[in-house]
Motif scaffolding. Structure first.
Motif, PDB file in Angstrom:
ATOM      1  N   GLY A  78      10.221  78.961  26.965  1.00 40.16           N
ATOM      2  CA  GLY A  78       9.958  79.070  28.394  1.00 40.16           C
ATOM      3  C   GLY A  78       8.582  78.584  28.799  1.00 40.16           C
ATOM      4  O   GLY A  78       8.033  79.027  29.806  1.00 40.16           O
ATOM      5  N   GLY A  79       8.000  77.667  28.025  1.00 41.80           N
ATOM      6  CA  GLY A  79       6.697  77.116  28.350  1.00 41.80           C
ATOM      7  C   GLY A  79       5.528  77.994  27.934  1.00 41.80           C
ATOM      8  O   GLY A  79       4.389  77.703  28.291  1.00 41.80           O
ATOM      9  N   GLN A  80       5.802  79.062  27.183  1.00 43.88           N
ATOM     10  CA  GLN A  80       4.711  79.930  26.728  1.00 43.88           C
ATOM     11  C   GLN A  80       3.783  79.195  25.771  1.00 43.88           C
ATOM     12  O   GLN A  80       4.193  78.283  25.079  1.00 43.88           O
ATOM     13  CB  GLN A  80       5.270  81.148  25.986  1.00 43.88           C
ATOM     14  CG  GLN A  80       6.028  82.112  26.846  1.00 43.88           C
ATOM     15  CD  GLN A  80       6.441  83.313  26.032  1.00 43.88           C
ATOM     16  OE1 GLN A  80       5.595  84.102  25.636  1.00 43.88           O
ATOM     17  NE2 GLN A  80       7.735  83.430  25.776  1.00 43.88           N
ATOM     18  N   ASN A  81       2.552  79.643  25.738  1.00 40.52           N
ATOM     19  CA  ASN A  81       1.574  79.093  24.813  1.00 40.52           C
ATOM     20  C   ASN A  81       1.761  79.775  23.462  1.00 40.52           C
ATOM     21  O   ASN A  81       1.000  80.657  23.079  1.00 40.52           O
ATOM     22  CB  ASN A  81       0.156  79.293  25.343  1.00 40.52           C
ATOM     23  CG  ASN A  81      -0.868  78.611  24.469  1.00 40.52           C
ATOM     24  OD1 ASN A  81      -0.684  78.463  23.280  1.00 40.52           O
ATOM     25  ND2 ASN A  81      -1.951  78.184  25.079  1.00 40.52           N
ATOM     26  N   THR A  82       2.791  79.348  22.744  1.00 40.71           N
ATOM     27  CA  THR A  82       3.113  79.984  21.466  1.00 40.71           C
ATOM     28  C   THR A  82       2.030  79.751  20.421  1.00 40.71           C
ATOM     29  O   THR A  82       1.811  80.603  19.561  1.00 40.71           O
ATOM     30  CB  THR A  82       4.460  79.475  20.929  1.00 40.71           C
ATOM     31  OG1 THR A  82       4.445  78.045  20.905  1.00 40.71           O
ATOM     32  CG2 THR A  82       5.604  79.964  21.795  1.00 40.71           C
ATOM     33  N   ALA A  83       1.348  78.622  20.486  1.00 37.36           N
ATOM     34  CA  ALA A  83       0.294  78.353  19.509  1.00 37.36           C
ATOM     35  C   ALA A  83      -0.783  79.430  19.587  1.00 37.36           C
ATOM     36  O   ALA A  83      -1.227  79.957  18.566  1.00 37.36           O
ATOM     37  CB  ALA A  83      -0.318  76.972  19.746  1.00 37.36           C
ATOM     38  N   GLN A  84      -1.191  79.777  20.786  1.00 36.22           N
ATOM     39  CA  GLN A  84      -2.224  80.796  20.946  1.00 36.22           C
ATOM     40  C   GLN A  84      -1.711  82.176  20.526  1.00 36.22           C
ATOM     41  O   GLN A  84      -2.430  82.945  19.888  1.00 36.22           O
ATOM     42  CB  GLN A  84      -2.712  80.834  22.401  1.00 36.22           C
ATOM     43  CG  GLN A  84      -3.992  81.591  22.579  1.00 36.22           C
ATOM     44  CD  GLN A  84      -5.141  80.981  21.794  1.00 36.22           C
ATOM     45  OE1 GLN A  84      -5.256  79.774  21.662  1.00 36.22           O
ATOM     46  NE2 GLN A  84      -5.982  81.817  21.253  1.00 36.22           N
ATOM     47  N   ILE A  85      -0.477  82.472  20.844  1.00 40.49           N
ATOM     48  CA  ILE A  85       0.115  83.759  20.449  1.00 40.49           C
ATOM     49  C   ILE A  85       0.151  83.879  18.928  1.00 40.49           C
ATOM     50  O   ILE A  85      -0.252  84.897  18.357  1.00 40.49           O
ATOM     51  CB  ILE A  85       1.527  83.916  21.055  1.00 40.49           C
ATOM     52  CG1 ILE A  85       1.438  84.034  22.580  1.00 40.49           C
ATOM     53  CG2 ILE A  85       2.250  85.109  20.448  1.00 40.49           C
ATOM     54  CD1 ILE A  85       2.767  83.890  23.292  1.00 40.49           C
ATOM     55  N   PHE A  86       0.620  82.829  18.265  1.00 40.68           N
ATOM     56  CA  PHE A  86       0.697  82.855  16.806  1.00 40.68           C
ATOM     57  C   PHE A  86      -0.692  82.836  16.176  1.00 40.68           C
ATOM     58  O   PHE A  86      -0.904  83.447  15.123  1.00 40.68           O
ATOM     59  CB  PHE A  86       1.549  81.703  16.270  1.00 40.68           C
ATOM     60  CG  PHE A  86       3.005  81.825  16.610  1.00 40.68           C
ATOM     61  CD1 PHE A  86       3.667  83.043  16.515  1.00 40.68           C
ATOM     62  CD2 PHE A  86       3.736  80.722  17.015  1.00 40.68           C
ATOM     63  CE1 PHE A  86       5.017  83.163  16.812  1.00 40.68           C
ATOM     64  CE2 PHE A  86       5.090  80.829  17.312  1.00 40.68           C
ATOM     65  CZ  PHE A  86       5.731  82.052  17.215  1.00 40.68           C
ATOM     66  N   ALA A  87      -1.640  82.140  16.799  1.00 44.43           N
ATOM     67  CA  ALA A  87      -3.011  82.117  16.273  1.00 44.43           C
ATOM     68  C   ALA A  87      -3.612  83.515  16.302  1.00 44.43           C
ATOM     69  O   ALA A  87      -4.250  83.947  15.332  1.00 44.43           O
ATOM     70  CB  ALA A  87      -3.873  81.146  17.077  1.00 44.43           C
ATOM     71  N   GLU A  88      -3.419  84.225  17.390  1.00 42.65           N
ATOM     72  CA  GLU A  88      -3.929  85.600  17.478  1.00 42.65           C
ATOM     73  C   GLU A  88      -3.287  86.480  16.411  1.00 42.65           C
ATOM     74  O   GLU A  88      -3.965  87.295  15.785  1.00 42.65           O
ATOM     75  CB  GLU A  88      -3.688  86.167  18.870  1.00 42.65           C
ATOM     76  CG  GLU A  88      -4.545  85.522  19.942  1.00 42.65           C
ATOM     77  CD  GLU A  88      -4.146  85.921  21.348  1.00 42.65           C
ATOM     78  OE1 GLU A  88      -3.321  86.853  21.510  1.00 42.65           O
ATOM     79  OE2 GLU A  88      -4.651  85.288  22.299  1.00 42.65           O
TER      80      GLU A  88
END
Length: 118
Positions: free
Chosen positions: A57-67
């Motif tokens: 859905g256009g989420q910033n998954t990279a940042q979520i996974f990085a955290e």
């Protein structure tokens, strides 16, 4: 990552590892193949931080996974972990196949003791 002492080309191996683990190369592997970076410095790069995934859905998954990756605790498993884990898994599979759980546990413990005392 390590370079074995027996390597015929330790300098070249080290140079390859340095290149492969560099933040720029980690970003390139992420961009080209979706490989999640193992170098935390990559998480601070603008292109990584601004990545969004239409599948989610256009989420910033990279940042979520990085955290999430930065919150992972290191767990030392010890030099006998692999062997012990295989023995326990074998015992569990034997129980699934109908063997007595207590007997399988004791057999696994005995095999682990034998291997550790070699």
């Amino acid at each position: 990552m390590t370079v074995p002492a027996e390597s015929d080309h330790p300098e070249e191996a080290y140079e390859f590892l340095a290149w492969m683990l560099s933040p720029d190369q980690q970003l390139e592997a992420f961009r080209a193949d979706g490989l999640f970076p193992s170098t935390p410095a990559t998480y601070e790069m603008e292109e990584f931080q601004n990545y969004s995934d239409e599948y989610f859905g256009g989420q910033n998954t990279a940042q979520i996974f990085a955290e999430a990756a930065e919150d992972v605790s290191y767990i030392y498993k010890g030099r006998h972990y692999g062997m012990a884990n295989e023995e326990v898994l074998e015992a569990l599979m034997n129980v699934v196949d109908g063997s007595d759980a207590e007997q399988e546990w004791q057999a696994a413990v005995n095999r682990i003791d034998q291997q550790m005392n070699r």
